[in-house]
Design a protein around this motif. Structure first.
Motif, PDB file in Angstrom:
ATOM      1  N   ASN A  14       0.823  -1.212   0.000  1.00 39.08           N
ATOM      2  CA  ASN A  14       0.000   0.000   0.000  1.00 39.08           C
ATOM      3  C   ASN A  14       0.856   1.261   0.000  1.00 39.08           C
ATOM      4  O   ASN A  14       0.565   2.218  -0.722  1.00 39.08           O
ATOM      5  CB  ASN A  14      -0.915  -0.033   1.227  1.00 39.08           C
ATOM      6  N   ALA A  15       1.933   1.282   0.801  1.00 40.25           N
ATOM      7  CA  ALA A  15       2.783   2.475   0.862  1.00 40.25           C
ATOM      8  C   ALA A  15       3.439   2.715  -0.498  1.00 40.25           C
ATOM      9  O   ALA A  15       3.505   3.856  -0.989  1.00 40.25           O
ATOM     10  CB  ALA A  15       3.836   2.319   1.955  1.00 40.25           C
ATOM     11  N   SER A  45       0.294  -5.755   2.788  1.00 41.09           N
ATOM     12  CA  SER A  45      -0.955  -5.045   2.494  1.00 41.09           C
ATOM     13  C   SER A  45      -1.994  -5.997   1.894  1.00 41.09           C
ATOM     14  O   SER A  45      -3.192  -5.860   2.144  1.00 41.09           O
ATOM     15  CB  SER A  45      -0.691  -3.884   1.531  1.00 41.09           C
ATOM     16  N   ALA A 211       9.780   1.553   0.163  1.00 38.46           N
ATOM     17  CA  ALA A 211       8.500   1.140   0.763  1.00 38.46           C
ATOM     18  C   ALA A 211       8.495  -0.381   0.845  1.00 38.46           C
ATOM     19  O   ALA A 211       7.520  -1.032   0.468  1.00 38.46           O
ATOM     20  CB  ALA A 211       7.336   1.664  -0.069  1.00 38.46           C
ATOM     21  N   GLY A 457       5.704   3.748   4.913  1.00 33.39           N
ATOM     22  CA  GLY A 457       5.194   2.449   5.342  1.00 33.39           C
ATOM     23  C   GLY A 457       5.963   1.890   6.528  1.00 33.39           C
ATOM     24  O   GLY A 457       6.478   2.629   7.372  1.00 33.39           O
ATOM     25  N   GLU A 458       6.019   0.573   6.573  1.00 32.94           N
ATOM     26  CA  GLU A 458       6.575  -0.102   7.743  1.00 32.94           C
ATOM     27  C   GLU A 458       8.013   0.316   8.048  1.00 32.94           C
ATOM     28  O   GLU A 458       8.445   0.214   9.191  1.00 32.94           O
ATOM     29  CB  GLU A 458       6.556  -1.619   7.524  1.00 32.94           C
ATOM     30  N   GLY A 477       0.974   4.052   5.790  1.00 29.86           N
ATOM     31  CA  GLY A 477       1.540   3.800   4.468  1.00 29.86           C
ATOM     32  C   GLY A 477       0.984   4.773   3.432  1.00 29.86           C
ATOM     33  O   GLY A 477       1.707   5.274   2.570  1.00 29.86           O
ATOM     34  N   GLY A 481       3.293   7.493   2.207  1.00 35.15           N
ATOM     35  CA  GLY A 481       3.516   7.140   0.812  1.00 35.15           C
ATOM     36  C   GLY A 481       3.174   8.298  -0.108  1.00 35.15           C
ATOM     37  O   GLY A 481       3.931   8.643  -1.018  1.00 35.15           O
TER      38      GLY A 481
END
Ligand SMILES: Cc1cc2nc3c(=O)[nH]c(=O)nc-3n(C[C@H](O)[C@H](O)[C@H](O)COP(=O)(O)OP(=O)(O)OC[C@H]3O[C@@H](n4cnc5c(N)ncnc54)[C@H](O)[C@@H]3O)c2cc1C
Length: 494
Positions: A14-15, A45, A211, A457-458, A477, A481
Motif C-alpha cells: 500500500n505504501a 498489504s 516502501a 510504510g513499515e 503507508g 507514501g
C-alpha cells in the motif's frame, strides 16, 4: 545503466502504490520494483482486512467515498465521531507517550484527506460492519473508531492499486529484488541495483522511495532486535519483508528511529503455517478475546482480556502469548458468546477449535490439567460484578479480586458447549525504521535529508511503540507514501 526513471519505488504494498500514484502526479516515468513474484505481490498489504483508520465528524463525512452504502443501510448505522484530536490522543496513549509528535501529527492530519485521495485514484471503501460493530437495539453500533475498510479487503486493495497504477502508466517489475542503492559523489541516491529475471542491472532514478516493509519475516533480525524467542514467532503476512533494504538505507547514512525492539504482534491461530497463507490471509487472527478469557498451558489467565476495545490491545497481546510456556495459549468461550465471535476468523478452514460439554472435558481435550482449568474458570466466574453486558461500549462489567482482572465484558463461562481456540504469537510488522521529515525524506543522523531518498510504510520509524491503534498501518503507508511520492516526484523534476 539499463534505464532511467524519474522515480523508482521499492515495494508493491500500500505504501509503495500510494507513493507511486503521488509521484506520477508530479513526474512522467515511475517504476515500482517488487522482490516477490507477481503471485506474491502486494506485501503485507495484501494480507490485511483493509481496515483503515481515518477521522470523521459523522457518517456524512465518509459517505462520499462509500459507493455501495444505501440510504436504508446508512439509517441503521450508529457511528460515534472520531476527530484528529482523538486519533492523536490514541496515538499518544497506546504508545505510552513515546510516538514522535510531529510524525503522529502528520498521520492524524492527513488521515481524512488521504482516504478521499485514494478513492479518487480508484480505491473502493466500505463500512466494516461484521468486524467493527455489534447490533444493539436494531442498529449497527460501531466501536473502537475503525469503521472504514477496503472493498475486497487487502486482496481488493492491491488489485485496485495495481489497476490504477497500470492505467496511469506506472511500470511494475516483479521478481526484482533491490540489492543496492546507487549514490553519486555527494551522497545523493541516484538509483537502485536490482536482481531481476534477466540478471543484475542498475536502474537510474531522479529519486528513490523505499516502501519495502520491515524485517518481520527474517528470523535472525527478529532475534537480534526484538529479543529471545521472536525467531519462533509465526509471520502473519509476506515472507519477503526481510529488512535488507532497511539495512541499505542505514548503510547509506539513514538515522535509525523508533522502537527497534518493538513490533505489532497478535493472537494468531496455533495451527497457522510459519508465514502467511495467501488464501486464508488475516483469518488466522483470533480477535474476539475481549468477550472470553485466555489461559496458558498451566490453565492460568495472564492478561486483561477486557482492558480496552480489541483495536487498542490486540497489537501488543501477541508478545504476551510469546512469553507463556511453549508460546501457546487458548481462548475460551461458551454458548452465550459463540454467536458474537468474528465468524470469518473463528470458522476459517483449519482453525484450531475444540468443544466440550464441561470445562473439565475441555481441559482434557486441550491437554491441560482439568482441576487447574476448573479452578481458574470458577474463580473468574465468582469474581464478576453485576452489570449490563454490552460489547459495543466499554460496559465496565468487570471482575474484582482476581489477578489479572478483566475490566470490561466479564461474562461467566457457564453455558455449554464450551469452546477453546489454540493460539500462538503472530508477528505483523516491526516498529523500528528510519527517520523521515514531513516530506517523507529520509534523514541522516544529523537530521539532514539524504538527497533523493524517501521512505514510507513499515520501514518508517518513530510512529509506533509497544502498541498501535488498529488500522493505522494502512493509514501510515498511505499518508507517508503520498508525501514521499510527492516530494520524490518534485525532487526528480527539479
Ligand atoms: C495478516 C495481516 C493483517 C493486517 N491487517 C491490517 C489492517 O486491516 N489494517 C492495517 O492498517 N494494517 C494491517 N496490517 C498491517 C499492514 O499490512 C501494514 O502496516 C502495511 O500494509 C504495510 O504496508 P507497506 O507498503 O509498508 O509494506 P508491505 O505491504 O509489506 O509491502 C512491502 C513490499 O516490499 C517488498 N520488498 C521487500 N524487500 C524488497 C526488496 N529487496 N526489493 C524489492 N521489493 C522488496 C515486499 O515483497 C512487499 O511486497 C496487517 C498485516 C498483516 C500481515
Amino acid at each position: 545503466m539499463s534505464e532511467r526513471y524519474d522515480v523508482v519505488v521499492v515495494g508493491s504494498g500500500n505504501a509503495g502504490f500510494c507513493a507511486a500514484h503521488a509521484a506520477r502526479e508530479h513526474s512522467e516515468r515511475v517504476l515500482i520494483v517488487e522482490k516477490a513474484p507477481r503471485a506474491w505481490a502486494g506485501g503485507n498489504s495484501y494480507f490485511t482486512a483493509g481496515a483503515t483508520r481515518t477521522t470523521f465528524r459523522s457518517l456524512d463525512d465518509l459517505r462520499p467515498i462509500l459507493d455501495d452504502l444505501t440510504d436504508a443501510q446508512a439509517a441503521e448505522v450508529e457511528l460515534p465521531p472520531y476527530s484528529p484530536e482523538q486519533f492523536m490522543t490514541d496515538m499518544v496513549r497506546v504508545t505510552d507517550g513515546r510516538c514522535d509528535r510531529a510524525l503522529a501529527g502528520i498521520l492524524v492530519h492527513d488521515a481524512a484527506a488521504v482516504v478521499r485521495w485514494m478513492h479518487a485514484k480508484g480505491i473502493r471503501w466500505k463500512l466494516m460492519e461484521e468486524r467493527q460493530s455489534f447490533r444493539v437495539a436494531g442498529k449497527s453500533r460501531y466501536f473502537g473508531n475503525l469503521p472504514l475498510g477496503t472493498v475486497g479487503e487487502g486482496k481488493g486493495l492491491i488489485a485496485q492499486h495495481t489497476a490504477a497504477a497500470l492505467a496511469s502508466g506506472i511500470a511494475i517489475r516483479y521478481d526484482s529484488a533491490v540489492v543496492g542503492l546507487l549514490r553519486d559523489d555527494r551522497g545523493a541516491v541516484t538509483g537502485v541495483i536490482v536482481d531481476g529475471p534477466d540478471g543484475r542491472e542498475q536502474i537510474a532514478a531522479g529519486a528513490v522511495v523505499l516502501a519495502s516493509g520491515g524485517f518481520e519475516a527474517d528470523p535472525m533480525r527478529r532475534a537480534a532486535y526484538l529479543g529471545p524467542n521472536w525467531d519462533v514467532a509465526k509471520v502473519r503476512g509476506t515472507p519477503y519483508n526481510t529488512g535488507e533494504v532497511l539495512q541499505m538505507a542505514l548503510d547509506a547514512g539513514a538515522q535509525p528511529y523508533g522502537h527497534w525492539s518493538g513490533c505489532h504482534a497478535i493472537q494468531w491461530d496455533a495451527g497457522a503455517p510459519p508465514t502467511g497463507d495467501r488464501e486464508i490471509a488475516h483469518r488466522f487472527s483470533k480477535q474476539s478475546y475481549p468477550i472470553g478469557i485466555v489461559v496458558n498451558r498451566d490453565a492460568k489467565r495472564f492478561l486483561d482480556e477486557g482492558a480496552d476495545f480489541r483495536n487498542y490491545t490486540y497489537a501488543k497481546y501477541g508478545a504476551e502469548i510469546l512469553k507463556q510456556p511453549g508460546a501457546i495459549a487458548w481462548q475460551l468461550f461458551d454458548a452465550k458468546t459463540d454467536p458474537l465471535l468474528r465468524q470469518d476468523e473463528y470458522t476459517a478452514p483449519g482453525v484450531s477449535r475444540y468443544e466440550a460439554g464441561t470445562i473439565r472435558d475441555l481441559a482434557a481435550r486441550l491437554g491441560l490439567n482439568p482441576d487447574a482449568l476448573d479452578e481458574t474458570v470458577a474463580a473468574f466466574n465468582a469474581a464478576i460484578q453485576p452489570g449490563d453486558f454490552n460489547p459495543a461500549i466499554k460496559d465496565g462489567v468487570r471482575t474484582v479480586g482476581i489477578v489479572p482482572p478483566k475490566s470490561n465484558w466479564a461474562l461467566p463461562l457457564d453455558t455449554p458447549p464450551y469452546l477453546a481456540f489454540g493460539i500462538t504469537c503472530g508477528i505483523t510488522f516491526t516498529f523500528g525504521g528510519v527517520k523521515v521529515d514531513s516530506g517523507a525524506r529520509v534523514l541522516d543522523r544529523a537530521d539532514r535529508p539524504i538527497p533523493g531518498l524517501h521512505a514510507a510504510g513499515e520501514l518508517v520509524g518513530g510512529l509506533f511503540f509497544s502498541n498501535y491503534p488498529g488500522g493505522s498501518g494502512l493509514t501510515s503507508g498511505a499518508v507517508f507514501g503520498r508525501r514521499a511520492g510527492t516530494s520524490a516526484g518534485q525532487w526528480a523534476r527539479a
